[in-house]
Scaffold this active site. Structure first.
Site, PDB file in Angstrom:
ATOM      1  N   TYR A 152     -14.167  27.017  36.030  1.00 16.02           N
ATOM      2  CA  TYR A 152     -13.884  26.279  34.797  1.00 16.02           C
ATOM      3  C   TYR A 152     -12.420  26.452  34.379  1.00 16.02           C
ATOM      4  O   TYR A 152     -11.865  27.550  34.432  1.00 16.02           O
ATOM      5  CB  TYR A 152     -14.808  26.722  33.654  1.00 16.02           C
ATOM      6  CG  TYR A 152     -16.255  26.291  33.856  1.00 16.02           C
ATOM      7  CD1 TYR A 152     -16.591  25.304  34.780  1.00 16.02           C
ATOM      8  CD2 TYR A 152     -17.279  26.869  33.137  1.00 16.02           C
ATOM      9  CE1 TYR A 152     -17.909  24.913  34.975  1.00 16.02           C
ATOM     10  CE2 TYR A 152     -18.611  26.483  33.325  1.00 16.02           C
ATOM     11  CZ  TYR A 152     -18.910  25.499  34.258  1.00 16.02           C
ATOM     12  OH  TYR A 152     -20.216  25.112  34.458  1.00 16.02           O
ATOM     13  N   GLY A 187     -21.730  14.708  28.342  1.00 11.65           N
ATOM     14  CA  GLY A 187     -20.278  14.909  28.369  1.00 11.65           C
ATOM     15  C   GLY A 187     -19.561  14.150  27.261  1.00 11.65           C
ATOM     16  O   GLY A 187     -18.344  13.975  27.307  1.00 11.65           O
TER      17      GLY A 187
HETATM   18  N1  LIG Z   1     -23.970  23.881  36.335  1.00  9.50           N
HETATM   19  C1  LIG Z   1     -23.156  22.860  36.388  1.00  9.50           C
HETATM   20  O1  LIG Z   1     -22.950  22.245  37.449  1.00  9.50           O
HETATM   21  C2  LIG Z   1     -22.463  22.408  35.138  1.00  9.50           C
HETATM   22  C3  LIG Z   1     -21.754  21.196  35.128  1.00  9.50           C
HETATM   23  C4  LIG Z   1     -21.125  20.805  33.939  1.00  9.50           C
HETATM   24  C5  LIG Z   1     -21.199  21.616  32.811  1.00  9.50           C
HETATM   25  N2  LIG Z   1     -21.887  22.801  32.862  1.00  9.50           N
HETATM   26  C6  LIG Z   1     -22.018  23.652  31.653  1.00  9.50           C
HETATM   27  O2  LIG Z   1     -22.486  22.818  30.602  1.00  9.50           O
HETATM   28  C7  LIG Z   1     -21.638  22.970  29.473  1.00  9.50           C
HETATM   29  C8  LIG Z   1     -21.657  21.718  28.648  1.00  9.50           C
HETATM   30  O3  LIG Z   1     -21.139  20.608  29.400  1.00  9.50           O
HETATM   31  P1  LIG Z   1     -20.368  19.455  28.646  1.00  9.50           P
HETATM   32  O4  LIG Z   1     -19.143  19.977  28.011  1.00  9.50           O
HETATM   33  O5  LIG Z   1     -20.234  18.314  29.574  1.00  9.50           O
HETATM   34  O6  LIG Z   1     -21.463  19.161  27.491  1.00  9.50           O
HETATM   35  P2  LIG Z   1     -21.737  17.999  26.454  1.00  9.50           P
HETATM   36  O7  LIG Z   1     -22.180  18.682  25.212  1.00  9.50           O
HETATM   37  O8  LIG Z   1     -22.620  16.986  27.067  1.00  9.50           O
HETATM   38  O9  LIG Z   1     -20.332  17.278  26.219  1.00  9.50           O
HETATM   39  C9  LIG Z   1     -19.317  17.883  25.461  1.00  9.50           C
HETATM   40  C10 LIG Z   1     -18.366  16.783  25.034  1.00  9.50           C
HETATM   41  O10 LIG Z   1     -19.022  16.003  24.031  1.00  9.50           O
HETATM   42  C11 LIG Z   1     -18.166  15.878  22.935  1.00  9.50           C
HETATM   43  N3  LIG Z   1     -18.944  15.831  21.686  1.00  9.50           N
HETATM   44  C12 LIG Z   1     -19.841  16.743  21.253  1.00  9.50           C
HETATM   45  N4  LIG Z   1     -20.350  16.371  20.045  1.00  9.50           N
HETATM   46  C13 LIG Z   1     -19.746  15.209  19.735  1.00  9.50           C
HETATM   47  C14 LIG Z   1     -19.844  14.326  18.632  1.00  9.50           C
HETATM   48  N5  LIG Z   1     -20.670  14.575  17.610  1.00  9.50           N
HETATM   49  N6  LIG Z   1     -19.079  13.201  18.631  1.00  9.50           N
HETATM   50  C15 LIG Z   1     -18.236  12.953  19.666  1.00  9.50           C
HETATM   51  N7  LIG Z   1     -18.102  13.752  20.746  1.00  9.50           N
HETATM   52  C16 LIG Z   1     -18.841  14.868  20.783  1.00  9.50           C
HETATM   53  C17 LIG Z   1     -17.299  17.121  22.954  1.00  9.50           C
HETATM   54  O11 LIG Z   1     -16.104  16.869  22.255  1.00  9.50           O
HETATM   55  P3  LIG Z   1     -15.491  17.984  21.258  1.00  9.50           P
HETATM   56  O12 LIG Z   1     -15.118  19.144  22.123  1.00  9.50           O
HETATM   57  O13 LIG Z   1     -14.334  17.262  20.643  1.00  9.50           O
HETATM   58  O14 LIG Z   1     -16.534  18.326  20.237  1.00  9.50           O
HETATM   59  C18 LIG Z   1     -17.085  17.335  24.438  1.00  9.50           C
HETATM   60  O15 LIG Z   1     -16.005  16.552  24.912  1.00  9.50           O
HETATM   61  C19 LIG Z   1     -20.288  23.378  30.061  1.00  9.50           C
HETATM   62  O16 LIG Z   1     -19.469  24.064  29.122  1.00  9.50           O
HETATM   63  C20 LIG Z   1     -20.719  24.280  31.188  1.00  9.50           C
HETATM   64  O17 LIG Z   1     -20.954  25.577  30.675  1.00  9.50           O
HETATM   65  C21 LIG Z   1     -22.526  23.209  34.001  1.00  9.50           C
END
Ligand SMILES: NC(=O)c1ccc[n+]([C@@H]2O[C@H](COP(=O)([O-])OP(=O)(O)OC[C@H]3O[C@@H](n4cnc5c(N)ncnc54)[C@H](OP(=O)(O)O)[C@@H]3O)[C@@H](O)[C@H]2O)c1
Length: 298
Positions: free
Chosen positions: A53, A213
């Site tokens: 990450y 995402g």
């Molecule tokens: N095992 C794997 O292969 C794998 C792959 C990918 C991810 N992961 C894990 O999963 C975690 C979460 O993944 P993710 O970051 O893709 O999760 P997500 O919660 O689906 O997406 C996060 C994104 O959504 C935005 N967001 C959240 N609330 C919002 C709202 N109310 N309005 C507008 N935008 C909003 C965030 O922006 P803001 O930051 O501006 O709030 C951020 O850019 C990662 O941190 C990692 O630990 C694991």
């Protein structure tokens, strides 16, 4: 906060703080420490990492801001990290590849502990299935890190049920979870055997990118416009936000799903916490499924 039991020595909070975006967030060390403390106060005690990450930076950013400053917080949290992805250039390689050899896993484990500022993680996951791996060797590596006390539990991520069965067949310890993409954006893993397999093994799942995402909020694709319309109506009915409804869509599933948040905004993480108490009816769950897929079940 609801807890999800994975083993005798591991319970995760149903809302897990994901650290994939901490490098991009540009939070100062104090702001990141403040966010982690707010999460712990909310009951979000489980924290998800991976070596890759932030281009191999996020674990160290976390270690510097949190555990090297406040080592006493270690016992208040469950740390998860992963092993087995090698990004381009890391070893002078031209392409990204997945590598689950014993040497790679043991090396990544030691590096993660050093960067995070801890002597053990609560859970180590094989990040993605390595098509060239010898499962006997991967299993040996996982048993070794547990014997060494460097990981208390092991599991996998992005594994098909058959891949999990194969790896488990070489292991004398259980794989305690499969971390998968599960969300209103990607409903496929509810119907391809992944959920059935988790039930069969009596293990919970972890959902990555639970808000797709961020696509669910921003994308102008027909699918997301359709989803937002349905999610908004259901959120209004429950006097809540669409984020909470999206998380609740996962939390109501009986397989037991821990959702890993991606936002670095405490108020947005609170929406996930609120969702742990939100009940959705069968009708609402299917309305969301139908909006995501664009067709009703037959
Ligand atoms: N095992 C794997 O292969 C794998 C792959 C990918 C991810 N992961 C894990 O999963 C975690 C979460 O993944 P993710 O970051 O893709 O999760 P997500 O919660 O689906 O997406 C996060 C994104 O959504 C935005 N967001 C959240 N609330 C919002 C709202 N109310 N309005 C507008 N935008 C909003 C965030 O922006 P803001 O930051 O501006 O709030 C951020 O850019 C990662 O941190 C990692 O630990 C694991």
């Amino acid at each position: 906060m609801k807890k999800i039991k994975l083993s005798e020595n591991l319970e995760l909070s149903q809302v897990v703080m994901g650290c994939m975006r901490i490098a991009d967030s540009n939070l100062t060390e104090n702001e990141l420490l403040d966010l982690v403390e707010k999460c712990l106060d909310m009951g979000v005690t489980s924290i998800d990492h991976a070596p890759v990450y932030g281009g191999y930076t996020c674990e160290k950013i976390f270690g510097d801001a949190v555990l090297r400053k406040r080592p006493e917080l270690r016992d208040k949290m469950q740390l998860i990290t992963k092993a087995g992805i090698v990004c381009p250039g890391h070893y002078g390689n031209k392409t990204i590849y997945y590598k689950s050899t014993k040497e790679e896993i043991l090396k990544e484990m030691d590096e993660s502990l050093e960067k995070l500022g801890t002597d053990h993680v609560d859970l180590l996951l094989i990040h993605r299935p390595d098509p060239l791996a010898d499962p006997a060797e991967t299993a040996d590596a996982l048993e070794t890190v547990v014997k060494q006390g460097k990981a208390l539990n092991v599991g996998v991520s992005n594994f098909l049920p058959s891949q999990m069965t194969m790896l488990q067949s070489y292991l004398n310890i259980p794989l305690v979870t499969n971390q998968m993409e599960l969300s209103v954006k990607n409903t496929e893993n509810f119907f391809n055997g992944v959920v059935d397999d988790a039930f069969t093994r009596r293990i919970p799942l972890m959902a990555w990118s639970p808000l797709g995402g961020g696509d669910v909020f921003k994308s102008t694709d027909e699918k997301f416009v359709r989803l937002r319309t349905v999610l908004t109506a259901i959120a209004e009915e429950h006097k809540t936000t669409i984020d909470a409804v999206i998380y609740a869509w996962l939390f109501v599933h009986p397989v037991r799903i821990a959702a890993i948040t991606g936002t670095m905004n405490a108020d947005r993480i609170q929406k996930a916490v609120d969702a742990t108490e939100l009940e959705l009816s069968y009708d609402e769950w299917y309305q969301i499924l139908e909006a995501s897929r664009g067709y009703a079940v037959p």
